[in-house]
Design an enzyme around this catalytic site. Structure first.
Site, mmCIF file in Angstrom:
data_model
loop_
_atom_site.group_PDB
_atom_site.id
_atom_site.type_symbol
_atom_site.label_atom_id
_atom_site.label_comp_id
_atom_site.label_asym_id
_atom_site.label_seq_id
_atom_site.Cartn_x
_atom_site.Cartn_y
_atom_site.Cartn_z
ATOM 1 N N GLY A 106 0.785 -1.233 0.000
ATOM 2 C CA GLY A 106 0.000 0.000 0.000
ATOM 3 C C GLY A 106 0.816 1.280 0.000
ATOM 4 N N ARG B 28 2.861 -2.024 -5.995
ATOM 5 C CA ARG B 28 2.952 -0.833 -6.846
ATOM 6 C C ARG B 28 4.260 -0.061 -6.649
ATOM 7 N NH1 ARG B 28 -1.483 1.801 -9.008
ATOM 8 N NH2 ARG B 28 -2.823 0.719 -7.510
ATOM 9 N N CYS C 111 -13.711 2.677 -28.635
ATOM 10 C CA CYS C 111 -14.936 3.423 -28.891
ATOM 11 C C CYS C 111 -15.653 3.695 -27.568
ATOM 12 C CB CYS C 111 -15.843 2.632 -29.824
ATOM 13 S SG CYS C 111 -15.011 2.131 -31.325
ATOM 14 N N TYR D 276 0.200 -2.613 -12.105
ATOM 15 C CA TYR D 276 -1.248 -2.575 -12.343
ATOM 16 C C TYR D 276 -1.523 -1.869 -13.677
ATOM 17 C CZ TYR D 276 -1.208 -3.620 -7.353
ATOM 18 O OH TYR D 276 -0.956 -4.182 -6.129
HETATM 19 C C1 LIG Z 1 -3.265 -8.483 0.304
HETATM 20 C C2 LIG Z 1 -2.497 -7.489 -0.507
HETATM 21 N N1 LIG Z 1 -1.192 -7.323 -0.255
HETATM 22 C C3 LIG Z 1 -0.445 -6.446 -0.963
HETATM 23 C C4 LIG Z 1 -1.009 -5.685 -1.972
HETATM 24 C C5 LIG Z 1 -0.134 -4.743 -2.730
HETATM 25 O O1 LIG Z 1 -0.581 -3.445 -2.583
HETATM 26 P P1 LIG Z 1 0.241 -2.252 -3.288
HETATM 27 O O2 LIG Z 1 0.430 -2.633 -4.685
HETATM 28 O O3 LIG Z 1 -0.637 -1.064 -3.100
HETATM 29 O O4 LIG Z 1 1.536 -2.127 -2.540
HETATM 30 C C6 LIG Z 1 -2.371 -5.833 -2.258
HETATM 31 C C7 LIG Z 1 -3.005 -5.050 -3.307
HETATM 32 O O5 LIG Z 1 -4.168 -5.100 -3.572
HETATM 33 C C8 LIG Z 1 -3.136 -6.772 -1.503
HETATM 34 O O6 LIG Z 1 -4.423 -6.946 -1.754
#
Ligand SMILES: Cc1ncc(COP(=O)(O)O)c(C=O)c1O
Length: 415
Positions: free
Chosen positions: A237, A276, A351, A380
């Site tokens: 996150g 991410r 479209c 992503y």
């Molecule tokens: C359980 C879990 N862990 C880790 C992540 C990775 O999150 P991020 O890509 O925001 O670091 C996610 C993303 O949805 C997740 O669902």
């Protein structure tokens, strides 16, 4: 940093138009970034990569030396990651695991599960009990949808917890779930600790405060049952700033905060699982401007490809950072379509009015035939996109900073 340099820029300019759009991954930049992230974390914090962010095998391989393992969230990801980076520890998380997926994970020797419900716990216990040949117990981290101090998750782009959601166990079920594991009714499972991924897109101070709150909650849960938890996974996150591509999550600050959490809970192994913030920066989506037109007073550049390849801006509702690379030649005998002095909206070939990659980009004088490179396309992006809507060709896949071999989706250049 939304302007590509070096080999990324060279490739974006030198690929024939028919080989665009193309994803270009800078593996050297990825390895440097991952090494810096690892170095910013205390040694006792384990770094797993959430493969869902980008499961491209060469990205997994580039990350492997800098990570302690991989988090997978489906049977498909599990099989894919196990084949791409064999021998690396896997943690199987995610909602809605099927019995067949869990059985396959046990068959593969996956030793760590993030369990999302009491039903899932019972299913896993049942499957593990049926496998008498297995070496050692299966480690379980109970994933909880915890309430953390108000406001902490407010900055997140994607809150998965702290409010009603299908993710993890409700805290009200915590004692029941712990008892199920502690009272001997799941003899082949061992409760290792707690998992909590509550939101994506948080800055370091908020994410650190969430980690401290989760650790405190988990310690109180363990105390109530006279147990000691060995592991705590506080999820991923970490924020990626699409409006300011040069900005970086404060890994050093977060690492220092995790060290404080670890000191407050001796014997607890902390783990994080970013996606991410590890891979976003290494990916670029390069394409060509097909047409430039003015509509009701605004300029639009229509590019080869679009959100069916790079869904990130549509999914998150942002403008993907990009840079225009001017191209001199124009092969047609009629005037080259050209934008005015104002901002430009970059749209794709679909479209639907939702097929917009970036709005209000200062790209005065942009012309058909120019190249455009979208940054922060390493997470992503391709893997969350609706590839086959309208049946355009898939983008090419190229790697720099490693051996440049076309990936399976590589488009053939136009002859
Ligand atoms: C359980 C879990 N862990 C880790 C992540 C990775 O999150 P991020 O890509 O925001 O670091 C996610 C993303 O949805 C997740 O669902």
């Amino acid at each position: 940093m939304n302007r590509p340099e070096g080999r990324v820029r060279d490739l974006a300019l030198s690929l024939p138009a028919g080989a665009l759009p193309a994803y270009i991954y800078d593996l050297a930049a990825l390895a440097t970034h991952a090494a810096a992230v690892r170095a910013a974390l205390p040694p006792l914090v384990e770094l797993y990569y959430a493969a869902k962010a980008n499961p491209e095998p060469r990205i997994l391989a580039a990350l492997a030396p800098h990570t302690d393992g991989f988090e997978v969230s489906s049977g498909g990801e599990l099989a894919h990651v196990a084949a791409a980076v064999p021998g690396h520890p896997l943690a199987f998380g995610g909602p809605g695991k099927t019995p067949a997926e869990m059985a396959a994970a046990l068959d593969r020797g996956v030793g760590r599960f993030h369990v999302e419900s009491t039903h899932e716990l019972r299913t896993l216990a049942h499957l593990a009990a049926a496998r008498r040949d297995r070496q050692g117990p299966v480690l379980v981290l109970l994933r909880f949808n915890l309430t953390v101090p108000s406001g902490l998750l407010a900055g997140g782009a994607l809150a998965m917890g702290g409010r009603p959601s299908p993710f993890g166990l409700d805290p009200a079920e915590a004692d029941t779930a712990v008892r199920m594991l502690a009272d001997g009714s799941c003899p082949h499972l061992e409760l290792a600790g707690v998992h909590a991924h509550l939101a994506s897109g948080l800055a370091a101070p908020e994410l650190a405060a969430v980690a401290a709150a989760v650790a405190g909650w988990a310690a109180a849960l363990a105390d109530r049952h006279g147990l000691t938890f060995r592991e705590l996974n506080v999820g991923g996150g970490m924020h990626v700033d699409y409006a300011d591509p040069a900005a970086r999550f404060d890994w050093a600050g977060y690492g220092a905060a995790l060290a404080r959490v670890a000191r407050a809970h001796p014997g607890l192994r902390l783990r994080i699982e970013p996606g991410r913030a590890l891979t976003a920066y290494c990916g670029w989506y390069a394409t060509e401007v097909l047409d430039v037109k003015r509509s009701h007073g605004e300029d639009f550049a229509v590019v080869r490809g679009g959100t069916h390849h790079l869904r990130t801006p549509a999914a998150r509702g942002h403008d993907q950072p990009c840079a225009v690379l001017p191209v001199a030649g124009w092969p047609f005998p009629w005037p080259r379509p050209e934008g005015g002095s104002g901002p430009v909206t970059f749209a794709g070939q679909l479209c639907t009015p939702k097929d917009v990659l970036a709005r209000a980009v200062p790209a005065a004088g942009i012309r058909a035939g120019d190249r455009v490179v979208f940054a922060l396309a390493g997470a992503y992006a391709w893997n969350i996109s609706h590839h086959d809507f309208l049946m355009h060709p898939h983008p090419g896949v190229h790697f720099v900073g490693g051996q440049d071999t076309p990936g399976p989706g590589a488009a053939a250049p136009e002859s």
